[in-house]
Design a protein around this motif. Structure first.
Motif, PDB file in Angstrom:
ATOM      1  N   PHE A 130       0.808  -1.227   0.000  1.00  0.00           N
ATOM      2  CA  PHE A 130       0.000   0.000   0.000  1.00  0.00           C
ATOM      3  C   PHE A 130       0.840   1.275   0.000  1.00  0.00           C
ATOM      4  CE2 PHE A 130      -2.839  -3.242   1.828  1.00  0.00           C
ATOM      5  CZ  PHE A 130      -3.899  -3.131   0.938  1.00  0.00           C
ATOM      6  N   LYS A 131       2.117   1.185   0.340  1.00  0.00           N
ATOM      7  CA  LYS A 131       3.061   2.293   0.255  1.00  0.00           C
ATOM      8  C   LYS A 131       2.562   3.588   0.911  1.00  0.00           C
ATOM      9  CE  LYS A 131       5.135   0.606  -4.027  1.00  0.00           C
ATOM     10  NZ  LYS A 131       5.456   0.900  -5.432  1.00  0.00           N
ATOM     11  N   PRO A 132       2.316   3.576   2.223  1.00  0.00           N
ATOM     12  CA  PRO A 132       1.957   4.836   2.888  1.00  0.00           C
ATOM     13  C   PRO A 132       3.130   5.810   2.920  1.00  0.00           C
ATOM     14  CG  PRO A 132       2.315   3.111   4.514  1.00  0.00           C
ATOM     15  CD  PRO A 132       2.374   2.452   3.170  1.00  0.00           C
ATOM     16  N   PHE A 133       4.323   5.309   2.701  1.00  0.00           N
ATOM     17  CA  PHE A 133       5.516   6.147   2.606  1.00  0.00           C
ATOM     18  C   PHE A 133       6.562   5.382   1.814  1.00  0.00           C
ATOM     19  CE2 PHE A 133       5.499   3.851   6.659  1.00  0.00           C
ATOM     20  CZ  PHE A 133       6.647   3.084   6.534  1.00  0.00           C
ATOM     21  N   LYS A 134       7.599   6.111   1.421  1.00  0.00           N
ATOM     22  CA  LYS A 134       8.696   5.491   0.676  1.00  0.00           C
ATOM     23  C   LYS A 134      10.023   5.978   1.245  1.00  0.00           C
ATOM     24  CE  LYS A 134       8.766   8.979  -3.022  1.00  0.00           C
ATOM     25  NZ  LYS A 134       7.778   9.867  -2.399  1.00  0.00           N
ATOM     26  N   ILE A 135      11.097   5.378   0.791  1.00  0.00           N
ATOM     27  CA  ILE A 135      12.420   5.775   1.260  1.00  0.00           C
ATOM     28  C   ILE A 135      12.662   7.249   0.910  1.00  0.00           C
ATOM     29  CG2 ILE A 135      14.902   5.404   0.952  1.00  0.00           C
ATOM     30  CD1 ILE A 135      14.302   2.462   0.517  1.00  0.00           C
ATOM     31  N   GLY A 136      13.127   8.019   1.893  1.00  0.00           N
ATOM     32  CA  GLY A 136      13.372   9.442   1.695  1.00  0.00           C
ATOM     33  C   GLY A 136      12.256  10.335   2.202  1.00  0.00           C
ATOM     34  N   ASP A 137      11.094   9.754   2.542  1.00  0.00           N
ATOM     35  CA  ASP A 137       9.982  10.552   3.065  1.00  0.00           C
ATOM     36  C   ASP A 137      10.218  10.911   4.531  1.00  0.00           C
ATOM     37  OD1 ASP A 137       8.714  10.467   0.675  1.00  0.00           O
ATOM     38  OD2 ASP A 137       7.096   9.116   1.288  1.00  0.00           O
ATOM     39  N   LEU A 138       9.751  12.092   4.909  1.00  0.00           N
ATOM     40  CA  LEU A 138       9.759  12.511   6.311  1.00  0.00           C
ATOM     41  C   LEU A 138       8.420  12.125   6.914  1.00  0.00           C
ATOM     42  CD1 LEU A 138      11.022  14.062   8.723  1.00  0.00           C
ATOM     43  CD2 LEU A 138       9.958  16.137   7.790  1.00  0.00           C
ATOM     44  N   ILE A 139       8.442  11.232   7.922  1.00  0.00           N
ATOM     45  CA  ILE A 139       7.192  10.765   8.510  1.00  0.00           C
ATOM     46  C   ILE A 139       7.243  10.889  10.029  1.00  0.00           C
ATOM     47  CG2 ILE A 139       6.871   9.121   6.624  1.00  0.00           C
ATOM     48  CD1 ILE A 139       7.514   6.879   8.673  1.00  0.00           C
ATOM     49  N   GLU A 140       6.059  10.829  10.615  1.00  0.00           N
ATOM     50  CA  GLU A 140       5.922  10.758  12.071  1.00  0.00           C
ATOM     51  C   GLU A 140       5.052   9.554  12.389  1.00  0.00           C
ATOM     52  OE1 GLU A 140       3.918  13.255  15.786  1.00  0.00           O
ATOM     53  OE2 GLU A 140       4.355  14.269  13.883  1.00  0.00           O
ATOM     54  N   ALA A 141       5.583   8.630  13.191  1.00  0.00           N
ATOM     55  CA  ALA A 141       4.844   7.422  13.541  1.00  0.00           C
ATOM     56  C   ALA A 141       5.381   6.847  14.835  1.00  0.00           C
ATOM     57  CB  ALA A 141       4.957   6.381  12.417  1.00  0.00           C
ATOM     58  N   THR A 155      11.113  -4.612  10.000  1.00  0.00           N
ATOM     59  CA  THR A 155      11.248  -3.296  10.617  1.00  0.00           C
ATOM     60  C   THR A 155      11.428  -2.207   9.560  1.00  0.00           C
ATOM     61  OG1 THR A 155      13.658  -3.495  10.820  1.00  0.00           O
ATOM     62  CG2 THR A 155      12.316  -4.257  12.692  1.00  0.00           C
ATOM     63  N   THR A 156      11.200  -0.960   9.990  1.00  0.00           N
ATOM     64  CA  THR A 156      11.466   0.214   9.162  1.00  0.00           C
ATOM     65  C   THR A 156      12.441   1.107   9.921  1.00  0.00           C
ATOM     66  OG1 THR A 156       9.338   0.172   8.034  1.00  0.00           O
ATOM     67  CG2 THR A 156      10.473   2.285   8.123  1.00  0.00           C
ATOM     68  N   GLN A 157      13.459   1.606   9.227  1.00  0.00           N
ATOM     69  CA  GLN A 157      14.482   2.428   9.852  1.00  0.00           C
ATOM     70  C   GLN A 157      14.282   3.896   9.482  1.00  0.00           C
ATOM     71  OE1 GLN A 157      18.353   0.907   8.841  1.00  0.00           O
ATOM     72  NE2 GLN A 157      17.950  -1.111   9.715  1.00  0.00           N
ATOM     73  N   LEU A 158      14.335   4.759  10.509  1.00  0.00           N
ATOM     74  CA  LEU A 158      14.200   6.203  10.298  1.00  0.00           C
ATOM     75  C   LEU A 158      15.454   6.909  10.800  1.00  0.00           C
ATOM     76  CD1 LEU A 158      10.584   6.906  11.658  1.00  0.00           C
ATOM     77  CD2 LEU A 158      11.242   6.203   9.361  1.00  0.00           C
ATOM     78  N   ASN A 159      15.847   7.974  10.090  1.00  0.00           N
ATOM     79  CA  ASN A 159      16.875   8.889  10.575  1.00  0.00           C
ATOM     80  C   ASN A 159      16.176  10.081  11.204  1.00  0.00           C
ATOM     81  OD1 ASN A 159      19.295   7.657  10.119  1.00  0.00           O
ATOM     82  ND2 ASN A 159      19.656   8.583   8.129  1.00  0.00           N
ATOM     83  N   THR A 160      16.365  10.280  12.505  1.00  0.00           N
ATOM     84  CA  THR A 160      15.707  11.382  13.195  1.00  0.00           C
ATOM     85  C   THR A 160      16.417  12.694  12.868  1.00  0.00           C
ATOM     86  OG1 THR A 160      17.077  11.253  15.179  1.00  0.00           O
ATOM     87  CG2 THR A 160      15.162   9.790  15.066  1.00  0.00           C
ATOM     88  N   PRO A 161      15.790  13.853  13.185  1.00  0.00           N
ATOM     89  CA  PRO A 161      16.457  15.135  12.922  1.00  0.00           C
ATOM     90  C   PRO A 161      17.812  15.265  13.607  1.00  0.00           C
ATOM     91  CG  PRO A 161      14.130  15.491  13.345  1.00  0.00           C
ATOM     92  CD  PRO A 161      14.391  14.039  13.605  1.00  0.00           C
ATOM     93  N   SER A 244       6.678  26.098   2.495  1.00  0.00           N
ATOM     94  CA  SER A 244       7.981  25.754   1.910  1.00  0.00           C
ATOM     95  C   SER A 244       7.940  24.333   1.367  1.00  0.00           C
ATOM     96  CB  SER A 244       9.092  25.873   2.956  1.00  0.00           C
ATOM     97  OG  SER A 244       9.029  24.784   3.857  1.00  0.00           O
ATOM     98  N   THR A 245       8.958  23.986   0.599  1.00  0.00           N
ATOM     99  CA  THR A 245       9.108  22.593   0.208  1.00  0.00           C
ATOM    100  C   THR A 245       9.558  21.790   1.427  1.00  0.00           C
ATOM    101  OG1 THR A 245      11.424  22.891  -0.429  1.00  0.00           O
ATOM    102  CG2 THR A 245       9.754  23.257  -2.135  1.00  0.00           C
ATOM    103  N   THR A 246       9.387  20.491   1.347  1.00  0.00           N
ATOM    104  CA  THR A 246       9.786  19.641   2.475  1.00  0.00           C
ATOM    105  C   THR A 246      11.278  19.790   2.784  1.00  0.00           C
ATOM    106  OG1 THR A 246       8.081  18.043   1.812  1.00  0.00           O
ATOM    107  CG2 THR A 246       9.771  17.274   3.343  1.00  0.00           C
ATOM    108  N   ALA A 247      12.088  19.880   1.741  1.00  0.00           N
ATOM    109  CA  ALA A 247      13.540  19.969   1.933  1.00  0.00           C
ATOM    110  C   ALA A 247      13.950  21.266   2.613  1.00  0.00           C
ATOM    111  CB  ALA A 247      14.250  19.840   0.586  1.00  0.00           C
ATOM    112  N   ASN A 248      13.176  22.357   2.411  1.00  0.00           N
ATOM    113  CA  ASN A 248      13.547  23.671   2.966  1.00  0.00           C
ATOM    114  C   ASN A 248      12.826  23.999   4.270  1.00  0.00           C
ATOM    115  OD1 ASN A 248      15.284  24.243   0.846  1.00  0.00           O
ATOM    116  ND2 ASN A 248      13.657  25.158  -0.387  1.00  0.00           N
ATOM    117  N   TYR A 249      12.106  23.035   4.820  1.00  0.00           N
ATOM    118  CA  TYR A 249      11.241  23.322   5.977  1.00  0.00           C
ATOM    119  C   TYR A 249      12.014  23.978   7.121  1.00  0.00           C
ATOM    120  CZ  TYR A 249       8.151  22.647   9.963  1.00  0.00           C
ATOM    121  OH  TYR A 249       7.380  22.849  11.076  1.00  0.00           O
ATOM    122  N   TRP A 250      13.092  23.341   7.564  1.00  0.00           N
ATOM    123  CA  TRP A 250      13.800  23.855   8.735  1.00  0.00           C
ATOM    124  C   TRP A 250      14.525  25.163   8.426  1.00  0.00           C
ATOM    125  CZ3 TRP A 250      12.137  22.413  13.087  1.00  0.00           C
ATOM    126  CH2 TRP A 250      11.662  21.113  13.287  1.00  0.00           C
TER     127      TRP A 250
END
Length: 283
Positions: A130-141, A155-161, A244-250
């Motif tokens: 179902f692909k609720p997200f893909k590699i490179g997406d910023l998600i909260e879960a 498992t799914t691996q995330l890089n935190t901020p 902003s775009t996702t990449a420029n958010y911060w």
């Protein structure tokens, strides 16, 4: 006197001949089945290899995720190999009904022992399909926010901020709430900036709007907005909302906040803060 040993050379020769005869009969009896089983095994492995390669090419043409392609390919390969093993065992005279019962019982025992892992496995399959997200997406879960680094079977691996690696089980991930910040491509930055009650509302809105319009990373469409959001106890609060775009958010988040303070100071608009008052008691 005769020796007590009855194993004369003639008897030993006769025994060896009997063994050879029995071995010959066994070979004659079982050789066709063994040869047929070997042929089925070799041809079956070749066919399975071809079928798996064909399935992978079909999945590549349909643009399936690389992780899903690998998983489905392995699942198909092992399923066909187990089926081939049953066919070969049947050709050798093994009762497939009892064999299937043993496999079923073993599968049940393994399933009960690995309930959590199977839940994660099923969750991984659902995520890949179902692909609720893909590699490179910023998600909260599951209380974690980060960029998706890798989607594995369990498992799914995330890089935190803060560049920490978060590993989330797919079972809980697929059954919980997921916020995908990257899905739409743009994000709204939310700031609340309070100014003094003595400040002119129109002037304050103009100053804050100019700050956002001067930032080249703030999108023109959707347009940024400034509105009074609250009449607080000691300040008039403004909702400052650039996009902003996702990449420029911060970059937008921190830059707009910094520039707003500088611009408000330059315009003489006070940002109120708590004051401590000392009370001196008379002697």
């Amino acid at each position: 006197m005769q020796d007590g040993n009855t194993n004369t050379p003639e008897v030993e020769t006769e025994t060896a001949t009997d063994w050879l005869t029995q071995l010959k009969n066994v070979i004659i009896e079982y050789a066709p089945a063994v040869i047929a089983a070997l042929v089925i095994l070799i041809v079956g492995l070749f066919v399975i290899n071809m079928v798996v390669k064909l399935a992978k090419r079909v999945m590549e043409k349909r643009g399936l995720d690389a992780t899903l392609q690998k998983f489905l390919g392995n699942l198909l390969s092992w399923t066909l190999k187990i089926l081939l093993f049953v066919i070969v065992a049947s050709k050798l005279g093994v009762e497939t009904t009892s064999f299937a019962a043993v496999i079923g019982a073993a599968g049940l025992a393994i399933g009960l022992a690995l309930q959590g892992s199977l839940s994660n496995f099923a969750g991984g399959v659902l995520i890949m399909i179902f692909k609720p997200f893909k590699i490179g997406d910023l998600i909260e879960a599951q209380g974690v926010t980060g960029v998706v680094k890798e989607i594995q079977i369990f498992t799914t691996q995330l890089n935190t901020p803060g560049n920490k690696l978060a590993i989330i089980p797919n079972g809980s991930l697929s059954n919980g709430n997921i916020i995908n910040y990257s899905a739409e491509g743009i994000l709204r930055v939310d700031h609340v900036i309070g100014v003094s009650y003595d400040a002119d509302i129109k002037q304050t809105k103009e100053v804050l709007m100019q700050v956002m319009q001067a930032n080249d990373k703030v999108l023109k469409d959707p347009a940024p907005t400034v509105n009074v959001s609250e009449l607080a106890d000691s300040s008039v609060n403004f909702a400052v909302r650039p996009w902003s775009t996702t990449a420029n958010y911060w970059d937008v988040y921190f830059k707009v906040l910094e520039d707003a303070k500088i611009a408000l100071d330059a315009a003489g608009i006070e940002i109120p803060y708590p004051h401590s008052v000392e009370i001196h008691k008379g002697e």
